[in-house]
Design an enzyme around this catalytic site. Sequence first.
Site, PDB file in Angstrom:
ATOM      1  N   SER A  19       6.899 -32.252  29.922  1.00 22.73           N
ATOM      2  CA  SER A  19       8.044 -31.728  29.167  1.00 22.73           C
ATOM      3  C   SER A  19       8.435 -32.757  28.134  1.00 22.73           C
ATOM      4  O   SER A  19       8.861 -33.863  28.480  1.00 22.73           O
ATOM      5  CB  SER A  19       9.225 -31.447  30.097  1.00 22.73           C
ATOM      6  OG  SER A  19      10.391 -31.296  29.318  1.00 22.73           O
ATOM      7  N   HIS A  44       4.998 -28.454  27.678  1.00 24.65           N
ATOM      8  CA  HIS A  44       6.227 -27.703  27.917  1.00 24.65           C
ATOM      9  C   HIS A  44       7.267 -28.088  26.862  1.00 24.65           C
ATOM     10  O   HIS A  44       7.582 -29.266  26.694  1.00 24.65           O
ATOM     11  CB  HIS A  44       6.721 -28.018  29.325  1.00 24.65           C
ATOM     12  CG  HIS A  44       7.903 -27.221  29.756  1.00 24.65           C
ATOM     13  ND1 HIS A  44       7.800 -25.948  30.256  1.00 24.65           N
ATOM     14  CD2 HIS A  44       9.226 -27.519  29.773  1.00 24.65           C
ATOM     15  CE1 HIS A  44       9.005 -25.496  30.573  1.00 24.65           C
ATOM     16  NE2 HIS A  44       9.889 -26.428  30.290  1.00 24.65           N
ATOM     17  N   ASP A  46      11.039 -27.484  25.470  1.00 29.20           N
ATOM     18  CA  ASP A  46      12.367 -27.022  25.882  1.00 29.20           C
ATOM     19  C   ASP A  46      13.276 -26.756  24.689  1.00 29.20           C
ATOM     20  O   ASP A  46      13.553 -27.664  23.906  1.00 29.20           O
ATOM     21  CB  ASP A  46      13.022 -28.077  26.773  1.00 29.20           C
ATOM     22  CG  ASP A  46      12.389 -28.126  28.141  1.00 29.20           C
ATOM     23  OD1 ASP A  46      12.412 -27.098  28.836  1.00 29.20           O
ATOM     24  OD2 ASP A  46      11.854 -29.191  28.506  1.00 29.20           O
ATOM     25  N   MET A  48      17.034 -25.604  23.594  1.00 34.81           N
ATOM     26  CA  MET A  48      18.410 -25.472  24.091  1.00 34.81           C
ATOM     27  C   MET A  48      19.361 -25.259  22.916  1.00 34.81           C
ATOM     28  O   MET A  48      19.165 -25.831  21.843  1.00 34.81           O
ATOM     29  CB  MET A  48      18.816 -26.737  24.849  1.00 34.81           C
ATOM     30  CG  MET A  48      17.859 -27.104  25.971  1.00 34.81           C
ATOM     31  SD  MET A  48      18.473 -28.523  26.889  1.00 34.81           S
ATOM     32  CE  MET A  48      17.080 -28.846  27.976  1.00 34.81           C
ATOM     33  N   HIS A  77      10.041 -22.884  26.572  1.00 33.97           N
ATOM     34  CA  HIS A  77      11.056 -22.513  27.564  1.00 33.97           C
ATOM     35  C   HIS A  77      12.366 -22.347  26.814  1.00 33.97           C
ATOM     36  O   HIS A  77      12.986 -23.325  26.405  1.00 33.97           O
ATOM     37  CB  HIS A  77      11.130 -23.641  28.617  1.00 33.97           C
ATOM     38  CG  HIS A  77      12.214 -23.480  29.633  1.00 33.97           C
ATOM     39  ND1 HIS A  77      12.605 -24.506  30.467  1.00 33.97           N
ATOM     40  CD2 HIS A  77      12.991 -22.426  29.962  1.00 33.97           C
ATOM     41  CE1 HIS A  77      13.582 -24.091  31.253  1.00 33.97           C
ATOM     42  NE2 HIS A  77      13.840 -22.826  30.965  1.00 33.97           N
ATOM     43  N   MET A  79      16.049 -21.799  26.542  1.00 34.59           N
ATOM     44  CA  MET A  79      17.346 -21.866  27.231  1.00 34.59           C
ATOM     45  C   MET A  79      18.414 -21.575  26.184  1.00 34.59           C
ATOM     46  O   MET A  79      19.194 -22.450  25.788  1.00 34.59           O
ATOM     47  CB  MET A  79      17.524 -23.253  27.860  1.00 34.59           C
ATOM     48  CG  MET A  79      16.631 -23.462  29.076  1.00 34.59           C
ATOM     49  SD  MET A  79      16.422 -25.206  29.479  1.00 34.59           S
ATOM     50  CE  MET A  79      15.082 -25.606  28.362  1.00 34.59           C
ATOM     51  N   MET A 148      13.278 -22.589  38.179  1.00 34.49           N
ATOM     52  CA  MET A 148      13.999 -23.835  37.890  1.00 34.49           C
ATOM     53  C   MET A 148      14.299 -24.533  39.217  1.00 34.49           C
ATOM     54  O   MET A 148      14.907 -23.947  40.111  1.00 34.49           O
ATOM     55  CB  MET A 148      15.310 -23.564  37.151  1.00 34.49           C
ATOM     56  CG  MET A 148      15.164 -23.090  35.711  1.00 34.49           C
ATOM     57  SD  MET A 148      14.108 -24.120  34.660  1.00 34.49           S
ATOM     58  CE  MET A 148      14.979 -25.695  34.694  1.00 34.49           C
ATOM     59  N   ASP A 181      10.044 -26.408  37.265  1.00 32.99           N
ATOM     60  CA  ASP A 181      10.610 -27.255  36.217  1.00 32.99           C
ATOM     61  C   ASP A 181      11.891 -27.907  36.729  1.00 32.99           C
ATOM     62  O   ASP A 181      12.869 -27.227  37.025  1.00 32.99           O
ATOM     63  CB  ASP A 181      10.899 -26.357  34.998  1.00 32.99           C
ATOM     64  CG  ASP A 181      11.396 -27.127  33.790  1.00 32.99           C
ATOM     65  OD1 ASP A 181      11.399 -28.371  33.819  1.00 32.99           O
ATOM     66  OD2 ASP A 181      11.757 -26.457  32.801  1.00 32.99           O
TER      67      ASP A 181
HETATM   68  C1  DX5 Z   1      15.579 -29.028  31.952  1.00 28.81           C
HETATM   69  C2  DX5 Z   1      14.269 -28.730  31.238  1.00 28.81           C
HETATM   70  C3  DX5 Z   1      13.125 -29.475  31.793  1.00 28.81           C
HETATM   71  C4  DX5 Z   1      13.278 -30.970  31.789  1.00 28.81           C
HETATM   72  C5  DX5 Z   1      12.818 -31.428  33.125  1.00 28.81           C
HETATM   73  O1  DX5 Z   1      16.500 -28.073  31.672  1.00 28.81           O
HETATM   74  O2  DX5 Z   1      13.972 -27.345  31.297  1.00 28.81           O
HETATM   75  O3  DX5 Z   1      11.885 -29.068  31.257  1.00 28.81           O
HETATM   76  O4  DX5 Z   1      12.572 -31.657  30.782  1.00 28.81           O
HETATM   77  O5  DX5 Z   1      13.055 -32.776  33.236  1.00 28.81           O
HETATM   78  P1  DX5 Z   1      12.693 -33.616  34.536  1.00 28.81           P
HETATM   79  O6  DX5 Z   1      11.217 -33.441  34.788  1.00 28.81           O
HETATM   80  O7  DX5 Z   1      13.078 -34.994  34.153  1.00 28.81           O
HETATM   81  O8  DX5 Z   1      13.513 -33.066  35.664  1.00 28.81           O
HETATM   82 ZN    ZN Z   2      11.940 -26.672  30.768  1.00 28.41          ZN
END
Ligand code: DX5
Ligand code: ZN
Length: 227
Positions: A19, A44, A46, A48, A77, A79, A148, A181
């Site tokens: 990620s 991956h 992310d 947000m 992903h 969010m 999650m 994740d």
């Molecule tokens: C959190 C993200 C993850 C995040 C995970 O909301 O969706 O992908 O990077 O981080 P770690 O592996 O540090 O828990």
């Molecule tokens: Zn993620």
Amino acid sequence: MGFFGDIGREGSRVVGAPSILSADFAHLADEVARARSGGATLVHFDVMDNHFVPNLTIGPPVAASLVAATDLPVDVHLMVENPDNLIPAFADAGVASISVHAEAVVHLHRTLTAIREVGCEAGVVLNPATPPEAVEWVLPEVDYVLVMTVNPGFGGQSFIPQMLKKIRRIKQMTDAPVEVDGGITAETAPRVVEAGARVLVAGSAVFRGDPEAEMRRIIGAGESGLG
Ligand code: DX5
Ligand code: ZN
């Protein structure tokens, strides 16, 4: 047929997916290349929006740059509150797969269908508090289920162990691969794989150390959880 389709057919391949949330964004291509040397086969990504989750990250232009800079498939992903608006732009950026949260989308069936229509594999994501049944009626429209294992929004949180039972339950419901994740480390990786997960997303555990060595360690630990 697509990355997740292949994982589903192979059954016992453990995928390491760094990620980039915890990577150095000024050196993204290098960071991903280092994780790739450690055996990563998926990236991956992310996204947000500071509404669905209390944090803000990156969007389609960065995805396009990353797609151009790596030969690994990029897994987005989302969010965000209105993921439908972003699907065409991420498809144009060349990403391989897009997942949306069951909690964020009103017309989940329509949104998942829209992801497939633009040529990407479609994933549905469940927050820790969301029951597996929330996605039961859209399973024919999904290529993977993302469980999650922390509350979304931040890297570096602790794995929630009750999610092992949720992974098992989802594997009873579908043959689609399960991605996990949040809080995935060399310690938690064997447990999620033993429960049925095959795609291991790891952010802080990969990028806070040497990405090559840490990625290799997590994939190896995950493989030890295969039956
Ligand atoms: C959190 C993200 C993850 C995040 C995970 O909301 O969706 O992908 O990077 O981080 P770690 O592996 O540090 O828990
Ligand atoms: Zn993620």
